[in-house]
Design an enzyme around this catalytic site. Sequence first.
Site, PDB file in Angstrom:
ATOM      1  N   GLY A  81       0.674  -1.053   0.190  1.00 51.23           N
ATOM      2  CA  GLY A  81       0.083   0.060  -0.340  1.00 51.23           C
ATOM      3  C   GLY A  81       1.063   1.032   0.074  1.00 51.23           C
ATOM      4  NE  ARG A 145      -2.135  -4.983  -0.745  1.00 49.48           N
ATOM      5  CZ  ARG A 145      -1.969  -3.556  -0.039  1.00 49.48           C
ATOM      6  NH1 ARG A 145      -0.443  -4.805   0.907  1.00 49.48           N
ATOM      7  NH2 ARG A 145      -2.360  -2.826   0.963  1.00 49.48           N
ATOM      8  CG  ASP A 176       3.598 -10.817   5.015  1.00 54.31           C
ATOM      9  OD1 ASP A 176       3.740 -10.523   6.356  1.00 54.31           O
ATOM     10  OD2 ASP A 176       2.721 -10.198   4.496  1.00 54.31           O
ATOM     11  CE  LYS A 202       4.208   0.094   2.637  1.00 52.28           C
ATOM     12  NZ  LYS A 202       3.599  -0.935   1.490  1.00 52.28           N
ATOM     13  CB  THR A 203       3.267  -0.035   6.783  1.00 50.75           C
ATOM     14  OG1 THR A 203       1.951  -0.232   6.743  1.00 50.75           O
ATOM     15  CG2 THR A 203       3.800  -0.570   8.129  1.00 50.75           C
ATOM     16  CG  ASP A 205      -1.822  -0.406   8.237  1.00 54.47           C
ATOM     17  OD1 ASP A 205      -2.161   0.516   7.481  1.00 54.47           O
ATOM     18  OD2 ASP A 205      -1.207  -1.648   8.223  1.00 54.47           O
ATOM     19  CD  GLU A 311      -8.766  -1.027   6.845  1.00 48.57           C
ATOM     20  OE1 GLU A 311      -7.855  -0.713   7.627  1.00 48.57           O
ATOM     21  OE2 GLU A 311      -8.747  -1.204   5.856  1.00 48.57           O
TER      22      GLU A 311
HETATM   23  P1  FBP Z   1       0.876  -2.078   3.468  1.00 45.48           P
HETATM   24  O1  FBP Z   1       0.233  -3.147   4.779  1.00 45.48           O
HETATM   25  O2  FBP Z   1       1.081  -2.613   2.714  1.00 45.48           O
HETATM   26  O3  FBP Z   1       1.502  -1.042   3.784  1.00 45.48           O
HETATM   27  O4  FBP Z   1      -0.931  -1.303   3.270  1.00 45.48           O
HETATM   28  C1  FBP Z   1      -1.752  -0.150   4.407  1.00 45.48           C
HETATM   29  C2  FBP Z   1      -3.116  -0.826   4.186  1.00 45.48           C
HETATM   30  O5  FBP Z   1      -3.084   1.184   3.438  1.00 45.48           O
HETATM   31  C3  FBP Z   1      -3.854  -0.809   5.298  1.00 45.48           C
HETATM   32  O6  FBP Z   1      -3.660   0.655   6.014  1.00 45.48           O
HETATM   33  C4  FBP Z   1      -5.363  -1.302   4.619  1.00 45.48           C
HETATM   34  O7  FBP Z   1      -6.308  -2.321   4.975  1.00 45.48           O
HETATM   35  C5  FBP Z   1      -4.749  -1.654   2.893  1.00 45.48           C
HETATM   36  O8  FBP Z   1      -3.075  -1.004   3.071  1.00 45.48           O
HETATM   37  C6  FBP Z   1      -5.463  -1.885   2.025  1.00 45.48           C
HETATM   38  O9  FBP Z   1      -5.452  -2.154   0.776  1.00 45.48           O
HETATM   39  P2  FBP Z   1      -5.938  -2.016  -0.614  1.00 45.48           P
HETATM   40  O10 FBP Z   1      -4.630  -0.716  -0.489  1.00 45.48           O
HETATM   41  O11 FBP Z   1      -4.972  -3.263  -1.387  1.00 45.48           O
HETATM   42  O12 FBP Z   1      -7.228  -1.154  -0.757  1.00 45.48           O
END
Ligand code: FBP
Length: 552
Positions: A81, A145, A176, A202-203, A205, A311
């Site tokens: 993400g 992904r 991951d 990165k993230t 979250d 979430e």
């Molecule tokens: P990452 O863990 O890859 O950084 O993504 C986090 C995130 O933004 C989460 O907060 C959310 O649940 C998810 O990606 C949403 O995924 P997508 O972009 O595939 O809808």
Amino acid sequence: MQLSSLQKARYEYKPKLPKMLTGGISSISVCEGKDTASVADCDKIKALFPNTYGKKEIVFSQGENTSEARKQIVGVILSGGQAPGGHNVICGLYDALKSTNPENELYGFKGGPSGLLEDSYVIFDDEYINAYRNTGGFDIIGSGRTKLETNEQFAVVAEVCKKHGITAIVIIGGDDSNTNAAVLAEYFAANNTGVQVIGCPKTIDGDLKNEDIECSFGFDTATKTYSEIIGNIERDANSAKKYWHFVKVMGRSASHVALECALKTQPNICLISEEVAEKKMSLSQIADYIADSVATRSANGENFGVAVIPEGVVEFVPEFSVLIAEINELLAGKKADEFNALASWAEKYAFIEKGLTRASMDVFAILPQGIQQQLFLERDPHGNVQVSLIESEKLFSALVADKLAARKKEGTYKGKFAPLHHFLGYEGRCAFPSNFDADYCYSLGYNAFMLIQYGYNGYLSKISNLSKPATEWVAGGMPITKMMNIERRHGEDKPVIKKALVELDGKPFKFFEARRDEWAVKTSYVYPGAIQYYGPAEVCDITTVTLALEQE
Ligand code: FBP
């Protein structure tokens, strides 16, 4: 492309680096520290990573650069993400690489890990890079992904590297992706490819953190963006005095984002999924907890409020997880066709009633019909319920409305309850990076190149001391294997970087816990306003409350 005035101004922004990286490439020397061991399951991780396990932690300092002069051709990918600052990791990497040797090259593989497998790339030059400095988004090369995890995929990547003479790959991703970076690094070492792998954390979250990684990039900007909006909603609520706002915030499983937003904005309610799981709270208990705040505030003449919902919360409600598991079982294989062939919701409901245990049926029965139907509509490719798509902000407001209606009947509540719903997620992932994220990301990228130049493999770019001004940050690297343990994933034991959930005995949660009862009844809102990029450092450069409390 039409540019906004902020974008033009941000092109000129010079990200701050840790002092140890500021003297120019020729004066960055390396200090090796202690050998490392993984956080758990040492023998198993060592056996799985014989070539990359146990390496030394490293810190850079100002001094003579003793790295070998050789032409570097580096590949970079963005994985998963979007998170604000990703472009600056690439800019920092590019600047360090070019200042070391203008002949060095940076390949950006497009669309995430699949770009490496498909050999789809761009070669960056100044013009290309300059158009993305200090901007949000991952559109510089895109992300994806696809997981890089099998030996067959690694062999393809090795071929691609050989074809272009690539000496190192930088993987910008979450837990991951960095786990996979460690496995790829081991593969390259075991096969003597000479290609190094460096990861960057990165993230949005905030769940890639541990004793070495203080925070993942993007968390700062995303939580500031959500907090600005929550603060604005609070002010609207306090002005109009007629709505209860239920605001779901992103963060997949962990509640770091929700907690940070609550620390910044002091809403009436913020659920913390990890606490819900620890206390084994039921949906009904959670609804009662929120209804108590609504009722007390109403009795004080305040028929408004703000509740922040993480979430992933429903997955942490034990009875809800059991319900989901039973629904997955109920619709396994051909039974899904049988269910889908039923014409009316009444027939479907009868099918469900027959298939679920009494306890799960009790949980199912209290859900609003929209959510009940959602559980059977939204399935992932394996046929499982997509819990992340459940509109938990609507679920909880409906449950609270039921509780209040019951209290009204009993004569214990007389107020008005008008809920509104919001989901804050994608609007925070590509914001212009805050100064903190712009500086942190640029430093991570710059530092990643120094790790490459000094020959390290299977390391995570590490910038620490982050609650202090950037000049006091410390740059170095940590073997990824140090952060790993063995976990059960899809029925198999796997070496993975441990995901960080909110610690209930950690300072950020304790701080929140000590104040939330007051916030629940008394309007205590704080309005953080928009991210500021220009102005005094105490307004523009301060990072999260979470980090400040953790480093107190
Ligand atoms: P990452 O863990 O890859 O950084 O993504 C986090 C995130 O933004 C989460 O907060 C959310 O649940 C998810 O990606 C949403 O995924 P997508 O972009 O595939 O809808």
